[in-house]
Design an enzyme around this catalytic site. Structure first.
Site, PDB file in Angstrom:
ATOM      1  N   GLY B  19       0.980  -1.177  -0.133  1.00 19.20           N
ATOM      2  CA  GLY B  19      -0.170  -0.073  -0.013  1.00 19.20           C
ATOM      3  C   GLY B  19       0.703   1.325   0.070  1.00 19.20           C
ATOM      4  O   GLY B  19       0.336   2.417   0.302  1.00 19.20           O
ATOM      5  N   GLU B  22       1.463   4.454  -5.133  1.00 24.27           N
ATOM      6  CA  GLU B  22       0.573   5.111  -5.856  1.00 24.27           C
ATOM      7  C   GLU B  22      -0.263   4.029  -6.624  1.00 24.27           C
ATOM      8  O   GLU B  22       0.484   3.177  -7.097  1.00 24.27           O
ATOM      9  CB  GLU B  22       0.793   6.443  -6.726  1.00 24.27           C
ATOM     10  CG  GLU B  22       1.591   7.474  -5.710  1.00 24.27           C
ATOM     11  CD  GLU B  22       0.562   8.393  -4.797  1.00 24.27           C
ATOM     12  OE1 GLU B  22      -0.712   8.267  -5.381  1.00 24.27           O
ATOM     13  OE2 GLU B  22       0.995   8.777  -3.830  1.00 24.27           O
ATOM     14  N   ASP B  33       4.705  12.239  -8.395  1.00 20.13           N
ATOM     15  CA  ASP B  33       4.136  12.679  -7.113  1.00 20.13           C
ATOM     16  C   ASP B  33       5.221  13.460  -6.514  1.00 20.13           C
ATOM     17  O   ASP B  33       4.924  14.470  -5.731  1.00 20.13           O
ATOM     18  CB  ASP B  33       4.094  11.148  -6.436  1.00 20.13           C
ATOM     19  CG  ASP B  33       3.538  11.558  -4.940  1.00 20.13           C
ATOM     20  OD1 ASP B  33       2.402  11.792  -4.798  1.00 20.13           O
ATOM     21  OD2 ASP B  33       4.011  11.162  -3.935  1.00 20.13           O
ATOM     22  N   LYS B  37       4.787  17.457  -5.042  1.00 16.92           N
ATOM     23  CA  LYS B  37       5.193  17.908  -3.605  1.00 16.92           C
ATOM     24  C   LYS B  37       6.258  19.281  -3.635  1.00 16.92           C
ATOM     25  O   LYS B  37       6.277  20.078  -2.835  1.00 16.92           O
ATOM     26  CB  LYS B  37       5.734  16.808  -2.747  1.00 16.92           C
ATOM     27  CG  LYS B  37       4.392  15.811  -2.318  1.00 16.92           C
ATOM     28  CD  LYS B  37       5.196  14.668  -1.786  1.00 16.92           C
ATOM     29  CE  LYS B  37       3.929  13.432  -1.386  1.00 16.92           C
ATOM     30  NZ  LYS B  37       4.380  12.176  -1.349  1.00 16.92           N
ATOM     31  N   GLY B 134       1.834   5.055   3.655  1.00 14.15           N
ATOM     32  CA  GLY B 134       1.328   4.154   4.473  1.00 14.15           C
ATOM     33  C   GLY B 134      -0.082   4.632   4.997  1.00 14.15           C
ATOM     34  O   GLY B 134      -0.071   6.218   5.005  1.00 14.15           O
TER      35      GLY B 134
END
Lengths: 268, 268, 268, 268
Positions: B19, B22, B33, B37, B134
């Site tokens: 998990g 992405e 990603d 940011k 997470g």
């Protein structure tokens, strides 16, 4: 020197105080003592006459702690070796500081200990290791020689097998390879001005002499120093080619002073 | 990948199972990603508009375990970094795999952990470190944002200080430096035929582009392979010069295939 | 101290010369300064009043280079940490030298750099790192505080959210755990006469206090020294039990002088 | 095994495929072959009759990769050594796996290579190293023996000096020390239930047998395993005392299964 990080002068004077150094220090430092032993062993190994005056000798006094450190980073130790090797063109007889891969047993022979590495055709590599100096160890070797002599005392002289297996008179002459013909790899340390062009000039000079560059590391200049130490490991090359390359590198405007050069043996 | 010696595909599929990845893996793998940011942080740091379409992004899928190993030998780790830096000529915005000296804290951020390194004029370097993925860690960050919003709920809107310290309308335009103008050091890996000439050709090409070679290591060819991997660390150079040099190196007859190139940041 | 192998006095006087040490050196050396910061952070983290007089503080002046070396061999670094931890029985507030596993990021924070490690319920561990002393870094922090104050200037006082999230008056009292109740692992260094019986006596004393021995290493006595340094890592134990065990060990005839003891935190 | 992390069975079958292993693998694995060589060398060194039936032999099949790893952490390598040593009470003759400090040359003799370490009164330690198996190396040794015999062919038999320096008939009887009287240090690995009491029980048993504990490390239990591996290095102790201590430790309720024990030689 490597383990304690001592300078050459300190290491020498301590060795003298402990009785390990020859009375005339140049015997150790310049490799004369090693050359004496080398010609005896070469005579036994290759059935050739003692040829002390044909040994190429190079001392350890020019090895700097900087070179010990750079060699370490590249995975090598520097040892003062005497090398006798039979090649198709003659026997090599040479004593000089040598870079050896750290993982070899002989690279881990330190202090007063010495080792002899013998490579035979069938047996492969064998190594003989023991104290190389000191009153007791030397006395032990002398006594052992006397015992060997005593054992043959009542053997009839004509039945004695000579040490080299062949009588001296029957030994043919053996060609000792001139140092310029010897083929080895090299560690070079160049003091260069940090300009993009210098690496390309050095690489071109090496290339023209048929020398390949295996590794090249530009180290940080020492505090307050403008010159950049450049360390090079070369492929195996004839000494004559290497000397020509070094002469040309030393004449470059971007290079200062002498090129430090130390032979490299893989002893694989 | 480095710690377990896993291949890229294995590492990715495990990250997805846990998990951490992405839903669209290219978001992680291609640095999308991270770019999202990065523009938010650059906007806050340099009071500039969000400029996602100006970020240079490069993924990690071409990093081989060979490069991880060679970088390790040279004292580096490879990390996928997003870098925003204000220079005299514009702001750099770029996401790419980067060699970082092993001794930096940020080179030791592994697994699911992330870190942000901020270099300020007076404060120097500061670093912020925590789980970067997470369910729980993400939920914690979302709740923290909601708490921040809630705290300003009954503050009069005209009294709120905008996040960037300046109202959006008053933010000037900020020049983002085109990637070709960015100046960094480079790790290059070349697959060469082992001929003395190739090093001199490569060094000459670099020299003509004003690029100095800091280190060059010729590695052993892989079993059954004829080509020799040559790894080069360059001095800092303009991207445009480096691209030109790489194009010329790739066109050499003694060089096969593409040159692998990874940027190097000292983060000193 | 660890990196340069300097004595404590040298390291202190250099830190003072560089302007890093507090005017009253006991503020740094005895952990007073760290205790000040610890109670502020504990107050924010656990919504509790400032409780400086309840902090257990222990200085670094008794840490010897011997302990730094032995800790290193066991895989630990020694850092002067302030620890605030909420437990079921009360809040721990303590400043003391601490062995930390070398692989933790916080074990690699050196020189003038400081770090704060925060463990939250959902977010897990996060770490904040930056310069902890020096004129510019301190000025930067002061200015940042002033900016924060200025931002709330025209917010109506009754609308300001207090730093701790709850008005001071509403903060309940928080039990600070007495140091004797704190549970940690311990590094012990004992100076023993080398007799077979001493290990069994020490092990029996530890066992009777419910303390398990994780590791025990008998080091070589220093040159010309008769006493053998024995280093022990214990399991987690109540401070009161450990004190009782140490008192009994110190009273053994085969043990000389005080037992050196340093807490161990895995920060896992 | 150590370098490739292979299991014992794999390492054995590969050695057989390469022609290095004796036809009956127990000759190598159980140390029979080493014992043969040991009694010949002991006979030459100590002028004593061949005493194969008095050699204590212990094989390597019980050495686990766990022990190799724990020994490594303590600074040791495990080698299958044959040891002949003259003591005041008799000659030790024993073949067994042995922990040796990593820094000794003999600890770095790997693969098919063998070494003989001889400690003389005046000469100190000397070491002889070479291939210990393989068709060519073995043939080379056989030929060398034939040459040696041939050299003495026309020497009158009564003038030959026997190999041991003394005629067989004149060799007195030499006491071989029973294994129970041999004094060495020991590596012990105990599988214990993790209770504070077990260390104190073990230490008390050792103490009662006059055995001092030099180091004791409690390792992490393997995944899903409840038992804690406890590794102990002892001081030098008589074999009989050690056997008694091990028997008592094995009978403890908190200890499961057999105690693994491997002798330790410093070869200093």
């Amino acid at each position: 020197m490597r383990e304690k990080g001592r300078s050459f002068a300190e290491a020498l004077s301590q060795a003298q105080a402990l009785g390990y150094a020859e009375a005339d220090p140049t015997f150790d430092v310049e490799g004369i003592d090693a050359a004496h032993k080398l010609v005896i062993m070469a005579s036994l190994a290759f059935t050739m006459p003692l040829a002390f005056d044909k040994v190429y000798t190079e001392g350890i006094s020019r090895i700097s702690s900087e070179d010990i450190r750079y060699a370490d980073e590249l995975g090598y130790r520097i040892k003062h070796l005497g090398i006798a090797r039979r090649t198709d063109h003659g026997v090599e007889l040479r004593v000089h500081p040598t870079l050896i891969p750290q993982r070899r047993l002989i690279a881990n022979v330190n202090g007063v200990m010495n080792a002899v590495l013998v490579s035979g055709d069938a047996v492969g590599s064998t190594l003989y290791y023991g104290a190389g100096a000191g009153a007791e160890a030397t006395a032990s070797a002398v006594i052992a020689d006397i015992v060997d002599v005593a054992r043959t005392l009542d053997v009839r002289p004509d039945q004695r097998v000579p040490a080299a297996g062949v009588a001296l008179a029957e030994q043919g002459d053996t060609l000792v390879l001139p140092e310029e013909e010897v083929v080895t790899s090299y560690y070079l340390r160049i003091s260069a001005h940090d300009k993009p062009g210098v690496m390309s000039q050095v690489a071109t000079i090496c290339s023209e002499q048929g020398i390949s560059i295996e590794a090249l590391i530009q180290h940080e200049p020492t505090e307050g120093e403008e010159l950049v130490p450049v360390v090079i490991l070369t492929s195996r090359a004839r000494e004559a080619c290497l000397r020509e390359a070094v002469a040309q590198i030393e004449s470059l405007e971007t290079v200062e002073g002498d090129v430090v050069r130390i032979r490299v043996e893989s002893l694989g």
